[in-house]
Design an enzyme around this catalytic site. Sequence first.
Site, PDB file in Angstrom:
ATOM      1  N   ALA A  20      18.324  32.274  16.112  1.00  0.00           N
ATOM      2  CA  ALA A  20      19.069  32.474  14.865  1.00  0.00           C
ATOM      3  C   ALA A  20      18.110  32.574  13.680  1.00  0.00           C
ATOM      4  O   ALA A  20      18.321  33.370  12.762  1.00  0.00           O
ATOM      5  CB  ALA A  20      20.071  31.340  14.659  1.00  0.00           C
ATOM      6  N   GLY A  23      16.568  35.982  13.842  1.00  0.00           N
ATOM      7  CA  GLY A  23      17.646  36.952  13.653  1.00  0.00           C
ATOM      8  C   GLY A  23      18.123  37.013  12.220  1.00  0.00           C
ATOM      9  O   GLY A  23      18.387  38.093  11.680  1.00  0.00           O
ATOM     10  N   ASP A  24      18.211  35.870  11.564  1.00  0.00           N
ATOM     11  CA  ASP A  24      18.605  35.817  10.159  1.00  0.00           C
ATOM     12  C   ASP A  24      17.607  36.574   9.298  1.00  0.00           C
ATOM     13  O   ASP A  24      17.980  37.380   8.438  1.00  0.00           O
ATOM     14  CB  ASP A  24      18.709  34.357   9.713  1.00  0.00           C
ATOM     15  CG  ASP A  24      19.033  34.214   8.241  1.00  0.00           C
ATOM     16  OD1 ASP A  24      20.016  34.827   7.778  1.00  0.00           O
ATOM     17  OD2 ASP A  24      18.304  33.479   7.541  1.00  0.00           O
ATOM     18  N   ALA A  25      16.321  36.340   9.541  1.00  0.00           N
ATOM     19  CA  ALA A  25      15.281  37.009   8.762  1.00  0.00           C
ATOM     20  C   ALA A  25      15.305  38.522   8.998  1.00  0.00           C
ATOM     21  O   ALA A  25      15.227  39.312   8.045  1.00  0.00           O
ATOM     22  CB  ALA A  25      13.915  36.439   9.120  1.00  0.00           C
ATOM     23  N   GLU A  28      18.469  40.111   7.367  1.00  0.00           N
ATOM     24  CA  GLU A  28      18.383  40.189   5.908  1.00  0.00           C
ATOM     25  C   GLU A  28      17.413  41.292   5.481  1.00  0.00           C
ATOM     26  O   GLU A  28      17.683  42.026   4.532  1.00  0.00           O
ATOM     27  CB  GLU A  28      17.978  38.854   5.296  1.00  0.00           C
ATOM     28  CG  GLU A  28      18.014  38.919   3.791  1.00  0.00           C
ATOM     29  CD  GLU A  28      18.423  37.640   3.104  1.00  0.00           C
ATOM     30  OE1 GLU A  28      18.297  37.615   1.877  1.00  0.00           O
ATOM     31  OE2 GLU A  28      18.871  36.693   3.769  1.00  0.00           O
TER      32      GLU A  28
END
Length: 135
Positions: A20, A23-25, A28
């Site tokens: 996560a 994946g978040d980075a 974004e």
Amino acid sequence: MLEEYIKKIDANSLNGSDLAYIGDAYYELYIRSYLLSLGYTKPEELHKLCINYVSAKSHAKIYETISEILTEKEKNVFNRGKNYNYKHHSRSTNVRDYLTSSGFEAVVGYLYVSGQNDRLNEILGLSLKIIEDRK
């Protein structure tokens, strides 16, 4: 250089939180690049628009829509991200959306780290459509 680092990571050995996190980075960066490509350049405007795509509520909506097309492996990764024993969550969202968002981010992270670029682009393209159709 980044590709060298990614090659050293075994996506299957990462826990849900690690997937996560990356994946978040990645998501974004994808959204910010997309918005810039549309010609948005003012920082306040970019930030406001970006929030529509990267919020936990938006991720939950995306997952709700794409869950049926995920492979078994992707569903397992989603559950690893969602069910990880997080010690905190954002105060600006409810726990359900936060955990669903973490699961979605884990799928993005897994696809990125494992080099499944075609599938990653398919999921991200659907994500844009889902959020933009919601407006």
